[in-house]
Design an enzyme around this catalytic site. Sequence first.
Site, PDB file in Angstrom:
ATOM      1  CG  ASN A   1      32.870  18.883  57.052  1.00  9.47           C
ATOM      2  OD1 ASN A   1      33.708  19.218  56.222  1.00  9.47           O
ATOM      3  ND2 ASN A   1      31.813  19.631  57.346  1.00  9.47           N
TER       4      ASN A   1
ATOM      5  CB  CYS B   1      31.654  15.295  60.693  1.00  6.41           C
ATOM      6  SG  CYS B   1      31.307  16.696  61.765  1.00  6.41           S
TER       7      CYS B   1
ATOM      8  CG  HIS C   1      35.802  18.248  60.223  1.00  8.74           C
ATOM      9  ND1 HIS C   1      35.458  19.489  59.747  1.00  8.74           N
ATOM     10  CD2 HIS C   1      34.711  17.788  60.891  1.00  8.74           C
ATOM     11  CE1 HIS C   1      34.204  19.777  60.090  1.00  8.74           C
ATOM     12  NE2 HIS C   1      33.728  18.750  60.779  1.00  8.74           N
TER      13      HIS C   1
ATOM     14  CB  SER D   1      11.360  23.557  59.560  1.00 11.27           C
ATOM     15  OG  SER D   1      11.358  24.642  58.662  1.00 11.27           O
TER      16      SER D   1
ATOM     17  CB  VAL E   1      23.751  16.823  56.305  1.00 12.69           C
ATOM     18  CG1 VAL E   1      23.816  15.316  56.105  1.00 12.69           C
ATOM     19  CG2 VAL E   1      24.904  17.298  57.182  1.00 12.69           C
TER      20      VAL E   1
HETATM   21  P1  NAP Z   1      21.265  22.541  58.795  1.00  7.49           P
HETATM   22  O1  NAP Z   1      22.017  23.018  57.614  1.00  7.49           O
HETATM   23  O2  NAP Z   1      20.924  23.524  59.855  1.00  7.49           O
HETATM   24  O3  NAP Z   1      19.897  21.828  58.271  1.00  7.49           O
HETATM   25  C1  NAP Z   1      18.867  21.425  59.166  1.00  7.49           C
HETATM   26  C2  NAP Z   1      17.707  20.773  58.407  1.00  7.49           C
HETATM   27  O4  NAP Z   1      16.700  20.366  59.358  1.00  7.49           O
HETATM   28  C3  NAP Z   1      16.998  21.700  57.420  1.00  7.49           C
HETATM   29  O5  NAP Z   1      16.479  20.926  56.369  1.00  7.49           O
HETATM   30  C4  NAP Z   1      15.839  22.267  58.253  1.00  7.49           C
HETATM   31  O6  NAP Z   1      14.727  22.655  57.463  1.00  7.49           O
HETATM   32  C5  NAP Z   1      15.453  21.042  59.062  1.00  7.49           C
HETATM   33  N1  NAP Z   1      14.787  21.431  60.303  1.00  7.49           N
HETATM   34  C6  NAP Z   1      15.149  22.373  61.200  1.00  7.49           C
HETATM   35  N2  NAP Z   1      14.247  22.446  62.220  1.00  7.49           N
HETATM   36  C7  NAP Z   1      13.282  21.541  61.937  1.00  7.49           C
HETATM   37  C8  NAP Z   1      12.076  21.154  62.587  1.00  7.49           C
HETATM   38  N3  NAP Z   1      11.691  21.703  63.755  1.00  7.49           N
HETATM   39  N4  NAP Z   1      11.327  20.174  62.014  1.00  7.49           N
HETATM   40  C9  NAP Z   1      11.696  19.606  60.844  1.00  7.49           C
HETATM   41  N5  NAP Z   1      12.829  19.948  60.168  1.00  7.49           N
HETATM   42  C10 NAP Z   1      13.618  20.895  60.720  1.00  7.49           C
HETATM   43  O7  NAP Z   1      22.049  21.367  59.551  1.00  7.49           O
HETATM   44  P2  NAP Z   1      23.115  20.291  58.937  1.00  7.49           P
HETATM   45  O8  NAP Z   1      24.500  20.795  59.028  1.00  7.49           O
HETATM   46  O9  NAP Z   1      22.587  19.788  57.641  1.00  7.49           O
HETATM   47  O10 NAP Z   1      23.047  19.144  60.041  1.00  7.49           O
HETATM   48  C11 NAP Z   1      21.956  18.244  60.130  1.00  7.49           C
HETATM   49  C12 NAP Z   1      22.254  17.185  61.180  1.00  7.49           C
HETATM   50  O11 NAP Z   1      23.408  16.441  60.782  1.00  7.49           O
HETATM   51  C13 NAP Z   1      22.566  17.773  62.564  1.00  7.49           C
HETATM   52  O12 NAP Z   1      22.040  16.929  63.544  1.00  7.49           O
HETATM   53  C14 NAP Z   1      24.079  17.790  62.594  1.00  7.49           C
HETATM   54  O13 NAP Z   1      24.578  17.736  63.903  1.00  7.49           O
HETATM   55  C15 NAP Z   1      24.407  16.501  61.813  1.00  7.49           C
HETATM   56  N6  NAP Z   1      25.729  16.494  61.192  1.00  7.49           N
HETATM   57  C16 NAP Z   1      26.154  17.541  60.429  1.00  7.49           C
HETATM   58  C17 NAP Z   1      27.430  17.467  59.831  1.00  7.49           C
HETATM   59  C18 NAP Z   1      27.971  18.562  58.971  1.00  7.49           C
HETATM   60  O14 NAP Z   1      29.150  18.443  58.549  1.00  7.49           O
HETATM   61  N7  NAP Z   1      27.222  19.609  58.651  1.00  7.49           N
HETATM   62  C19 NAP Z   1      28.217  16.341  60.027  1.00  7.49           C
HETATM   63  C20 NAP Z   1      27.738  15.284  60.790  1.00  7.49           C
HETATM   64  C21 NAP Z   1      26.492  15.376  61.363  1.00  7.49           C
HETATM   65  P3  NAP Z   1      14.417  24.203  57.065  1.00  7.49           P
HETATM   66  O15 NAP Z   1      15.311  24.533  55.899  1.00  7.49           O
HETATM   67  O16 NAP Z   1      12.980  24.184  56.702  1.00  7.49           O
HETATM   68  O17 NAP Z   1      14.724  25.033  58.286  1.00  7.49           O
END
Ligand code: NAP
Length: 346
Positions: free
Chosen positions: A324, A150, A242, A36, A14
């Site tokens: 999504n 989403c 989706h 992170s 995202v």
């Molecule tokens: P993702 O690809 O796993 O990315 C997670 C992000 O958070 C990365 O930048 C990661 O950094 C960072 N992070 C992880 N652990 C951390 C920590 N302890 N402290 C600070 N930063 C940290 O996840 P995503 O799909 O982008 O989803 C992000 C959020 O949006 C989630 O809550 C998800 O439920 C929500 N969401 C996602 C979607 C979708 O379609 N993907 C849709 C709606 C909502 P690093 O790279 O350094 O690990």
Amino acid sequence: MAVRVGILGATGAVGQRLIQLLDPHPDFEIAALTASDSSAGKSYREAAKWRVDTPIPADVADMTVGATDPDDVPGDVDLLFSSLPSSVGAAVEPAFCEAGYVVSSNSSNARMADDVPLVIPEVNADHLDLLEVQRDDRGWDGALVKNPNCSTITFVPTLAALEQFGLERVHVATLQAVSGAGYDGVTSMEIIDNAIPHIGSEEEKLETESKKLLGDFDGAELAQHDVSVSASCNRIPTLDGHLENVWLETAETLSPVDAADALSSYSFDDVDLRSSPDPLIHVFEDLERPQPRLDRTLGDGMAISVGGLQESTFGLQYNCLAHNTIRGAAGASVLNGELLLENGYL
Ligand code: NAP
């Protein structure tokens, strides 16, 4: 002058979409990126495994990723977009709000809190005023606004368009793309040649968030809608988009023709935001549409598409689709950022 913004969780699925949407945005200027501890201190190019279908913007690639800590974000940043895992969001978003930042968040933490607006601007822009209650309750100079899950975002605008017929019961079954699980979410060994008929805690989100989004806000309290929603969530091997099958029971008889009229003419007079497509809902006559690969980029990925409208044993049946990571996540947060700007919260 553009508003200076930051992205929390900027390296994820995202976060990368947020960069793609915000870099050319005339109202916003990307001024801070966090992730992170393992990414903090690296250049964005080094920290992010860039997977979006446009190049990393050159100025963003050279920025240094900061720690996800209010002390590490420049004070002249007005708005933060959060795409952190929800457990991390729950721990750090309140600290950013307390430090005076306005946060537009994707993460699922606090979406159902009584004083946190859960907003799709074309559906319930008026709920944003819940921020006044939030600031009174929590004493924050900043503010926290959420966009829904989403899959919730995909079907709720269709319910809003059909609400005039009296929503009673909704059954929704989802076919969700792998990008919805984040970059490290589902392995190829799990999903190729397969479908996974359970996505942890997703069903509950569709069932509860939809009632909050369709609820009435009287300026002090939000009364949830009394529609009953039952959801079944499935992961399939598409990349983005989706698709959802919906069965809807209404108080008034609702024909497919009347539903198509109401969906395609759905208007939301109070909202005129840059990222909101016109029309919001695209209706297909072809029973085989919408399809993820063909239709997810309608309206630059911000439109909802609907097809397969027909009578069923339980009232009306149809299919709907949204991108999504754009309409369902990054685009939804940007739209809420535009709403915050228009309503004087920045
Ligand atoms: P993702 O690809 O796993 O990315 C997670 C992000 O958070 C990365 O930048 C990661 O950094 C960072 N992070 C992880 N652990 C951390 C920590 N302890 N402290 C600070 N930063 C940290 O996840 P995503 O799909 O982008 O989803 C992000 C959020 O949006 C989630 O809550 C998800 O439920 C929500 N969401 C996602 C979607 C979708 O379609 N993907 C849709 C709606 C909502 P690093 O790279 O350094 O690990």
